[in-house]
Design a protein around this motif. Structure first.
Motif, PDB file in Angstrom:
ATOM      1  N   ASP A 180       2.093  16.560   6.913  1.00  0.00           N
ATOM      2  CA  ASP A 180       0.664  16.700   7.168  1.00  0.00           C
ATOM      3  C   ASP A 180      -0.211  16.312   5.978  1.00  0.00           C
ATOM      4  O   ASP A 180      -1.410  16.099   6.148  1.00  0.00           O
ATOM      5  N   GLU A 181       0.366  16.261   4.759  1.00  0.00           N
ATOM      6  CA  GLU A 181      -0.466  15.981   3.581  1.00  0.00           C
ATOM      7  C   GLU A 181      -1.097  14.599   3.608  1.00  0.00           C
ATOM      8  O   GLU A 181      -2.114  14.374   2.951  1.00  0.00           O
ATOM      9  N   PHE A 182      -0.499  13.676   4.331  1.00  0.00           N
ATOM     10  CA  PHE A 182      -1.126  12.362   4.452  1.00  0.00           C
ATOM     11  C   PHE A 182      -0.789  11.728   5.787  1.00  0.00           C
ATOM     12  O   PHE A 182       0.203  12.056   6.453  1.00  0.00           O
ATOM     13  N   ARG A 183      -1.637  10.799   6.158  1.00  0.00           N
ATOM     14  CA  ARG A 183      -1.477  10.010   7.385  1.00  0.00           C
ATOM     15  C   ARG A 183      -2.031   8.632   7.089  1.00  0.00           C
ATOM     16  O   ARG A 183      -3.177   8.499   6.655  1.00  0.00           O
ATOM     17  N   LEU A 184      -1.224   7.592   7.303  1.00  0.00           N
ATOM     18  CA  LEU A 184      -1.657   6.224   7.044  1.00  0.00           C
ATOM     19  C   LEU A 184      -1.794   5.472   8.360  1.00  0.00           C
ATOM     20  O   LEU A 184      -0.923   5.545   9.231  1.00  0.00           O
ATOM     21  N   SER A 185      -2.879   4.744   8.465  1.00  0.00           N
ATOM     22  CA  SER A 185      -3.084   3.873   9.622  1.00  0.00           C
ATOM     23  C   SER A 185      -3.834   2.634   9.168  1.00  0.00           C
ATOM     24  O   SER A 185      -4.296   2.553   8.027  1.00  0.00           O
TER      25      SER A 185
ATOM     26  N   VAL B 189       0.870  -1.171   0.000  1.00  0.00           N
ATOM     27  CA  VAL B 189       0.000   0.000   0.000  1.00  0.00           C
ATOM     28  C   VAL B 189       0.908   1.221   0.000  1.00  0.00           C
ATOM     29  O   VAL B 189       1.746   1.367   0.889  1.00  0.00           O
ATOM     30  N   GLU B 190       0.758   2.086  -1.001  1.00  0.00           N
ATOM     31  CA  GLU B 190       1.581   3.282  -1.106  1.00  0.00           C
ATOM     32  C   GLU B 190       0.699   4.514  -0.929  1.00  0.00           C
ATOM     33  O   GLU B 190      -0.396   4.591  -1.478  1.00  0.00           O
ATOM     34  N   LEU B 191       1.212   5.473  -0.145  1.00  0.00           N
ATOM     35  CA  LEU B 191       0.506   6.720   0.077  1.00  0.00           C
ATOM     36  C   LEU B 191       1.489   7.856  -0.151  1.00  0.00           C
ATOM     37  O   LEU B 191       2.614   7.830   0.366  1.00  0.00           O
ATOM     38  N   MET B 192       1.081   8.853  -0.920  1.00  0.00           N
ATOM     39  CA  MET B 192       1.997   9.927  -1.292  1.00  0.00           C
ATOM     40  C   MET B 192       1.248  11.241  -1.418  1.00  0.00           C
ATOM     41  O   MET B 192       0.024  11.265  -1.561  1.00  0.00           O
ATOM     42  N   ALA B 193       2.014  12.338  -1.363  1.00  0.00           N
ATOM     43  CA  ALA B 193       1.447  13.628  -1.724  1.00  0.00           C
ATOM     44  C   ALA B 193       1.147  13.630  -3.221  1.00  0.00           C
ATOM     45  O   ALA B 193       1.836  12.978  -4.009  1.00  0.00           O
TER      46      ALA B 193
ATOM     47  N   ASN C  26      -2.677   3.325  18.612  1.00  0.00           N
ATOM     48  CA  ASN C  26      -3.373   4.493  19.142  1.00  0.00           C
ATOM     49  C   ASN C  26      -4.807   4.056  19.393  1.00  0.00           C
ATOM     50  O   ASN C  26      -5.701   4.307  18.588  1.00  0.00           O
ATOM     51  N   GLY C  27      -5.005   3.323  20.506  1.00  0.00           N
ATOM     52  CA  GLY C  27      -6.272   2.644  20.709  1.00  0.00           C
ATOM     53  C   GLY C  27      -6.380   1.516  19.699  1.00  0.00           C
ATOM     54  O   GLY C  27      -5.405   0.787  19.443  1.00  0.00           O
ATOM     55  N   PRO C  28      -7.526   1.351  19.039  1.00  0.00           N
ATOM     56  CA  PRO C  28      -7.674   0.286  18.037  1.00  0.00           C
ATOM     57  C   PRO C  28      -6.989   0.607  16.712  1.00  0.00           C
ATOM     58  O   PRO C  28      -6.831  -0.271  15.871  1.00  0.00           O
ATOM     59  N   GLU C  29      -6.587   1.846  16.531  1.00  0.00           N
ATOM     60  CA  GLU C  29      -5.954   2.277  15.284  1.00  0.00           C
ATOM     61  C   GLU C  29      -4.447   2.132  15.400  1.00  0.00           C
ATOM     62  O   GLU C  29      -3.849   2.507  16.409  1.00  0.00           O
ATOM     63  N   GLU C  30      -3.806   1.588  14.360  1.00  0.00           N
ATOM     64  CA  GLU C  30      -2.351   1.458  14.304  1.00  0.00           C
ATOM     65  C   GLU C  30      -1.824   2.469  13.284  1.00  0.00           C
ATOM     66  O   GLU C  30      -2.165   2.406  12.107  1.00  0.00           O
TER      67      GLU C  30
ATOM     68  N   GLU D  94     -18.517  13.179   7.801  1.00  0.00           N
ATOM     69  CA  GLU D  94     -19.306  11.948   7.828  1.00  0.00           C
ATOM     70  C   GLU D  94     -18.829  11.073   8.976  1.00  0.00           C
ATOM     71  O   GLU D  94     -17.664  10.674   9.031  1.00  0.00           O
ATOM     72  N   HIS D  95     -19.715  10.746   9.874  1.00  0.00           N
ATOM     73  CA  HIS D  95     -19.391   9.935  11.044  1.00  0.00           C
ATOM     74  C   HIS D  95     -19.690   8.475  10.731  1.00  0.00           C
ATOM     75  O   HIS D  95     -20.836   8.106  10.464  1.00  0.00           O
ATOM     76  N   ILE D  96     -18.667   7.638  10.756  1.00  0.00           N
ATOM     77  CA  ILE D  96     -18.863   6.227  10.447  1.00  0.00           C
ATOM     78  C   ILE D  96     -18.131   5.371  11.475  1.00  0.00           C
ATOM     79  O   ILE D  96     -17.248   5.838  12.203  1.00  0.00           O
ATOM     80  N   THR D  97     -18.508   4.104  11.517  1.00  0.00           N
ATOM     81  CA  THR D  97     -17.786   3.109  12.301  1.00  0.00           C
ATOM     82  C   THR D  97     -17.354   1.974  11.390  1.00  0.00           C
ATOM     83  O   THR D  97     -17.937   1.763  10.318  1.00  0.00           O
ATOM     84  N   VAL D  98     -16.306   1.242  11.816  1.00  0.00           N
ATOM     85  CA  VAL D  98     -15.828   0.099  11.051  1.00  0.00           C
ATOM     86  C   VAL D  98     -15.877  -1.139  11.932  1.00  0.00           C
ATOM     87  O   VAL D  98     -15.622  -1.087  13.136  1.00  0.00           O
ATOM     88  N   SER D  99     -16.210  -2.255  11.314  1.00  0.00           N
ATOM     89  CA  SER D  99     -16.231  -3.542  12.012  1.00  0.00           C
ATOM     90  C   SER D  99     -16.022  -4.634  10.978  1.00  0.00           C
ATOM     91  O   SER D  99     -15.926  -4.366   9.777  1.00  0.00           O
ATOM     92  N   GLY D 100     -15.933  -5.882  11.444  1.00  0.00           N
ATOM     93  CA  GLY D 100     -15.786  -6.988  10.515  1.00  0.00           C
ATOM     94  C   GLY D 100     -14.670  -7.920  10.904  1.00  0.00           C
ATOM     95  O   GLY D 100     -14.250  -7.982  12.068  1.00  0.00           O
ATOM     96  N   ASP D 101     -14.177  -8.639   9.924  1.00  0.00           N
ATOM     97  CA  ASP D 101     -13.104  -9.615  10.104  1.00  0.00           C
ATOM     98  C   ASP D 101     -12.120  -9.406   8.966  1.00  0.00           C
ATOM     99  O   ASP D 101     -12.219 -10.034   7.913  1.00  0.00           O
ATOM    100  N   GLY D 102     -11.174  -8.490   9.163  1.00  0.00           N
ATOM    101  CA  GLY D 102     -10.254  -8.187   8.077  1.00  0.00           C
ATOM    102  C   GLY D 102      -9.353  -7.019   8.426  1.00  0.00           C
ATOM    103  O   GLY D 102      -9.283  -6.587   9.582  1.00  0.00           O
ATOM    104  N   THR D 103      -8.672  -6.504   7.415  1.00  0.00           N
ATOM    105  CA  THR D 103      -7.722  -5.400   7.601  1.00  0.00           C
ATOM    106  C   THR D 103      -8.149  -4.227   6.745  1.00  0.00           C
ATOM    107  O   THR D 103      -8.427  -4.369   5.555  1.00  0.00           O
ATOM    108  N   LEU D 104      -8.191  -3.053   7.369  1.00  0.00           N
ATOM    109  CA  LEU D 104      -8.581  -1.823   6.701  1.00  0.00           C
ATOM    110  C   LEU D 104      -7.456  -0.808   6.838  1.00  0.00           C
ATOM    111  O   LEU D 104      -6.984  -0.527   7.951  1.00  0.00           O
ATOM    112  N   PHE D 105      -7.002  -0.259   5.714  1.00  0.00           N
ATOM    113  CA  PHE D 105      -6.047   0.856   5.717  1.00  0.00           C
ATOM    114  C   PHE D 105      -6.825   2.154   5.550  1.00  0.00           C
ATOM    115  O   PHE D 105      -7.754   2.240   4.745  1.00  0.00           O
TER     116      PHE D 105
END
Length: 413
Positions: free
Chosen positions: A324-329, A270-274, A313-317, A396-407
């Motif tokens: 500041d242009e991007f943040r990956l977790s 997974v690549e994240l860039m400006a 950072n809690g449930p978030e890694e 937009e306020h959302i929650t995530v759940s399931g059985d898997g990996t989310l970036f």
């Protein structure tokens, strides 16, 4: 939320199997190098809010503060400041560096002033932005990142036993670090073609031989021999030998700041860039190599590649980076776990890489694309399978759940 329809770029270095395997589709037999998720004008994602597919770039341009939020627009302008990708390298990418923000603005303005066409093959600066980037491995991932210490590189080159490398070994041992690295890289990239091609051929054969022997550089020698197989006679092969070889394990990452020479060799990540197209190439490519401009941009300093591992950072890694242009977790979700709320202060692109992840919007929040509404019509869910992604606009306020990996890709505001 909006489900994203994304473009896969068929660059020649791409893997023919990695992205299809993640998506669960049959390979086409053609390279599939990068899947772009975002609003880059070169291949913007598409969304459908009921009137048919439209470009995410056009949606953001029409209402930037609605989609991105006032804070993000104030900080980065009326555009999504990052691009998220799946990157699948089946063979080495070009050896390259990226400018810092001041260099990008200066270089872009200069080429505009000189009338260099934006699509010219010899143009260096396609825009006025910098291009820091982060690569996070989904499979074992091989790459080169930053200069190795000159003394260690001198040992590595000397062990190859190639006469054409001896002048470089002497410089690396005798000169101060910055001048040694600059002098050797300059000499390699400006050497007479036939002479450097012969040196590359002999160095590659020696690297292949040494890769089979026990030693601290065996894996690096194997990587350099593999590079030479794809780019026989290319001076970039010797330039690559100046750099740290690194193998990332799944979940590990590299941050690549301005002026750091690097190349991706093999693997899925997974690549994240400006959002930028500014690249100065050192070799391993048939494309234009502007040696004087490259030497102006490269940072001639050695250092450890700096492998990143996510910090909880809690449930978030979170993968900590200095911009500041991007943040990956990422979220590693287990069945039966409590839904995890995602902050709503900035735009987000969410990518599932394994299992099934469910995004749930709170009451009153619109959900677009394969939506399952409850009896009240006020809450919806969007299910993501591996390789599927969604755009979540600011607020937009959302929650995530399931059985898997989310970036999760977002910005810092």
């Amino acid at each position: 939320m909006d489900r994203l329809a994304n473009t896969v770029r068929p660059y020649a270095w791409g893997s023919t199997t990695a992205i299809p395997e993640l998506l669960g589709v049959e390979p086409t037999g053609e390279p599939q190098a990068e899947m772009w998720m975002g609003a880059h004008p070169g291949a913007p994602s598409r969304i459908d809010r009921g009137a048919g597919p439209v470009s995410l770039a056009d949606v953001i341009e029409a209402a930037p503060e609605t989609e991105l939020g006032a804070d993000a627009v104030r900080a980065f302008g009326p555009r999504l400041p990052f691009l998220l990708k799946l990157l699948a390298a089946g063979s080495p990418l070009s050896l390259q560096v990226h400018p810092d923000l001041a260099q990008a603005r200066e270089g872009f303005a200069d080429e505009e002033r000189r009338g260099v066409p934006i699509d010219a093959g010899h143009r260096n600066y396609k825009d006025a932005n910098h291009k820091p980037e982060l690569i996070c491995a989904l499979t074992p991932f091989d790459g080169l990142c930053g200069f190795r210490h000159p003394a260690e590189t001198a040992d590595l080159l000397e062990a190859l036993g190639v006469d054409g490398l001896k002048p470089y070994v002497d410089i690396l041992r005798a000169s101060p670090e910055e001048s040694a690295l600059r002098e050797v890289l300059t000499a390699v990239l400006t050497a007479e073609h036939d002479a450097i091609a012969e040196t590359v051929e002999r160095a590659a054969a020696a690297a292949q031989r040494l890769s089979a022997e026990e030693g601290p550089h065996a894996a690096a020698y194997a990587a350099y021999a593999g590079i030479a197989h794809h780019y026989p006679g290319d001076p970039g092969v010797i330039a690559a030998m100046l750099l740290n070889y690194v193998r990332l394990q799944p979940g590990e990452a590299l941050f690549l700041g301005a002026g750091i020479p690097h190349a991706y060799l093999n693997g899925l990540g997974v690549e994240l860039m400006a959002t930028s197209d500014n690249v100065l190439r050192c070799g391993l490519t048939p494309k234009h190599v502007d040696v004087p401009e490259l030497l102006r941009i490269v940072r001639f300093a050695s250092g450890d590649p700096g492998v990143l591992r996510p910090e909880a950072n809690g449930p978030e890694e979170v993968y900590d980076t200095p911009i500041d242009e991007f943040r990956l977790s990422r979220y590693v979700l287990a069945p039966g776990g409590s839904p995890r709320p995602l902050a709503a202060r900035a735009p987000q692109v969410l990518l599932c890489t394994s299992g099934t992840v469910r995004l749930r919007a709170r009451e009153g929040i619109a959900v677009n694309g394969s939506v399952e509404a409850d009896d009240t019509g006020g809450v919806g869910e969007l299910a993501l399978a591996p390789g599927e992604s969604a755009f979540v606009r600011e607020g937009e306020h959302i929650t995530v759940s399931g059985d898997g990996t989310l970036f999760r890709a977002t910005v810092v505001v």
